[in-house]
Design an enzyme around this catalytic site. Structure first.
Site, PDB file in Angstrom:
ATOM      1  N   ASN A   9       1.214  -1.175  -0.338  1.00  0.00           N
ATOM      2  CA  ASN A   9      -0.074   0.135  -0.481  1.00  0.00           C
ATOM      3  C   ASN A   9       0.890   1.807  -0.005  1.00  0.00           C
ATOM      4  OD1 ASN A   9      -1.932   2.169   0.324  1.00  0.00           O
ATOM      5  ND2 ASN A   9      -2.335   1.407   2.452  1.00  0.00           N
ATOM      6  N   LYS A  11       0.207   4.303  -0.632  1.00  0.00           N
ATOM      7  CA  LYS A  11       0.083   5.516   0.134  1.00  0.00           C
ATOM      8  C   LYS A  11      -0.581   6.298  -0.454  1.00  0.00           C
ATOM      9  CE  LYS A  11       0.066   3.114   4.663  1.00  0.00           C
ATOM     10  NZ  LYS A  11       0.201   4.096   6.061  1.00  0.00           N
ATOM     11  N   HIS A  95      -9.742   1.294   4.324  1.00  0.00           N
ATOM     12  CA  HIS A  95      -8.484   1.646   5.495  1.00  0.00           C
ATOM     13  C   HIS A  95      -8.781   1.931   6.335  1.00  0.00           C
ATOM     14  CE1 HIS A  95      -4.555   2.434   6.075  1.00  0.00           C
ATOM     15  NE2 HIS A  95      -4.019   1.593   5.386  1.00  0.00           N
ATOM     16  N   GLU A  97      -7.255   4.643   7.480  1.00  0.00           N
ATOM     17  CA  GLU A  97      -6.690   6.182   7.244  1.00  0.00           C
ATOM     18  C   GLU A  97      -8.319   6.910   6.995  1.00  0.00           C
ATOM     19  OE1 GLU A  97      -2.777   5.641   5.017  1.00  0.00           O
ATOM     20  OE2 GLU A  97      -2.530   4.958   7.241  1.00  0.00           O
ATOM     21  N   GLU A 167      -6.086  -5.032  10.524  1.00  0.00           N
ATOM     22  CA  GLU A 167      -5.357  -4.400  10.240  1.00  0.00           C
ATOM     23  C   GLU A 167      -5.185  -3.399  11.141  1.00  0.00           C
ATOM     24  OE1 GLU A 167      -2.815  -2.748   6.355  1.00  0.00           O
ATOM     25  OE2 GLU A 167      -4.700  -1.535   6.914  1.00  0.00           O
ATOM     26  N   GLY A 173       1.746   2.104  10.867  1.00  0.00           N
ATOM     27  CA  GLY A 173       3.019   3.284  10.518  1.00  0.00           C
ATOM     28  C   GLY A 173       2.961   3.889  11.886  1.00  0.00           C
ATOM     29  N   SER A 212       2.600  -2.394  10.571  1.00  0.00           N
ATOM     30  CA  SER A 212       4.353  -2.668  10.397  1.00  0.00           C
ATOM     31  C   SER A 212       4.870  -3.489   9.963  1.00  0.00           C
ATOM     32  CB  SER A 212       5.040  -2.178  12.186  1.00  0.00           C
ATOM     33  OG  SER A 212       4.312  -0.394  12.373  1.00  0.00           O
TER      34      SER A 212
HETATM   35  C1  PEP Z   1      -1.108   0.236   6.029  1.00  0.00           C
HETATM   36  O1  PEP Z   1      -1.337   1.575   5.682  1.00  0.00           O
HETATM   37  O2  PEP Z   1      -1.656  -0.147   5.325  1.00  0.00           O
HETATM   38  C2  PEP Z   1       0.033  -0.511   6.585  1.00  0.00           C
HETATM   39  C3  PEP Z   1      -0.091  -1.527   6.765  1.00  0.00           C
HETATM   40  O3  PEP Z   1       0.561   0.874   7.169  1.00  0.00           O
HETATM   41  P1  PEP Z   1       2.318   0.456   7.859  1.00  0.00           P
HETATM   42  O4  PEP Z   1       2.624  -1.040   7.382  1.00  0.00           O
HETATM   43  O5  PEP Z   1       3.089   1.330   7.568  1.00  0.00           O
HETATM   44  O6  PEP Z   1       1.781   0.140   9.317  1.00  0.00           O
END
Ligand code: PEP
Length: 255
Positions: A9, A11, A95, A97, A167, A173, A212
């Site tokens: 992803n 982003k 997601h 976000e 998630e 993040g 992460s």
């Molecule tokens: C995400 O935004 O889907 C995600 C898993 O981000 P990160 O790996 O940076 O935690």
């Protein structure tokens, strides 16, 4: 047996030149790791570039969100059909976000799941609890509510056309991934919930972990029986690190 799937992803990151380096690096870097599937979800303006570079390769690509509507007066939105026109296999929906900024409700995400499938896309449906919900010990309540909103919309059999991703918001993040044991417990719980409705769907649907995932924790996470791969944000911005995560997914089958 479910094959592992690793999805980048990206982003709101990248440029024509940095994407080119990443996508070409990925093509070369994953050549020796054929035992898992890989996909990259790009910002919409770069889908044409992903298609140009990845076409005819084993690596697929996808969008990061989409409208619920086919067309119309929705300034700034992108329809499922538009995403499909650029050869996308996947689209991320739900997601955190986007949920957190109030763009997506449970119901709207359920609708998106259905609309994506009708457009020929495989939705990657994200669900997960906030830190407060985690600390309150209600991860199960939250994720089941989110999952049930999709099931209500499309029925349990409809899940087969997509991919699920757990998630936890507190892991995204932050550099603090869920422990493999916590992620496995939740994925097993979610799969068990689906199994009560349809054993075949539960057995075959891929459920990813995201939050992460890095080169140094991927192998342990992917070794868990219910973790079918990862949705990778920050670590997908570094080609070598992302390739190492892909390697960890492919190597699970060799160990
Ligand atoms: C995400 O935004 O889907 C995600 C898993 O981000 P990160 O790996 O940076 O935690």
């Amino acid at each position: 047996m479910r094959r592992k799937l690793v999805v980048a992803n990206r982003k709101m990151n990248g440029s024509l030149s940095s994407n080119k380096a990443f996508l070409e690096g990925l093509l070369i870097g994953t050549q020796d790791f054929p035992n898992a599937d890989y996909s990259v979800c790009m910002p919409h303006p770069y889908l044409f570039q992903a298609e140009a570079i990845l076409k005819n390769s084993p690596i697929t690509w996808g969008g990061q969100n989409m409208s619920r509507y086919e067309s119309g007066a929705y300034t700034g939105s992108v329809s499922p059909g538009m995403i499909k026109e650029f050869g996308c296999e996947y689209v991320i929906i739900g997601h955190s976000e986007r949920r957190q900024r109030g763009h997506d409700t449970d119901h709207a995400i359920g609708e998106r799941f259905e609309v994506a499938i009708k457009a020929g896309l495989k939705p990657i449906f994200c669900m997960g609890e906030t830190l407060e919900e985690y600390e309150d010990g209600i991860t199960d309540v939250v994720t089941i509510r989110q999952l049930n909103a999709v099931i209500e919309e499309i029925g349990v059999k409809g899940l087969a056309g997509g991919v699920l991703a757990y998630e936890p918001v507190w892991a995204i993040g932050t550099g603090k991934a869920a422990s493999p044991e916590h992620a496995q417990n939740i994925l097993s719980f979610l799969r068990g919930h689906i199994e009560l409705l349809d054993a075949d769907i539960a057995e075959n649907i891929r459920i990813l972990y995201g939050g992460s995932v890095k080169a140094d924790n991927a192998a342990k996470l992917f070794s868990m029986p219910d973790i079918d791969g990862g949705l990778v944000g920050g670590a997908s911005l570094n080609t070598d690190e992302f390739v190492a995560i892909c390697q960890a997914a492919s190597n699970v089958y060799e160990s």
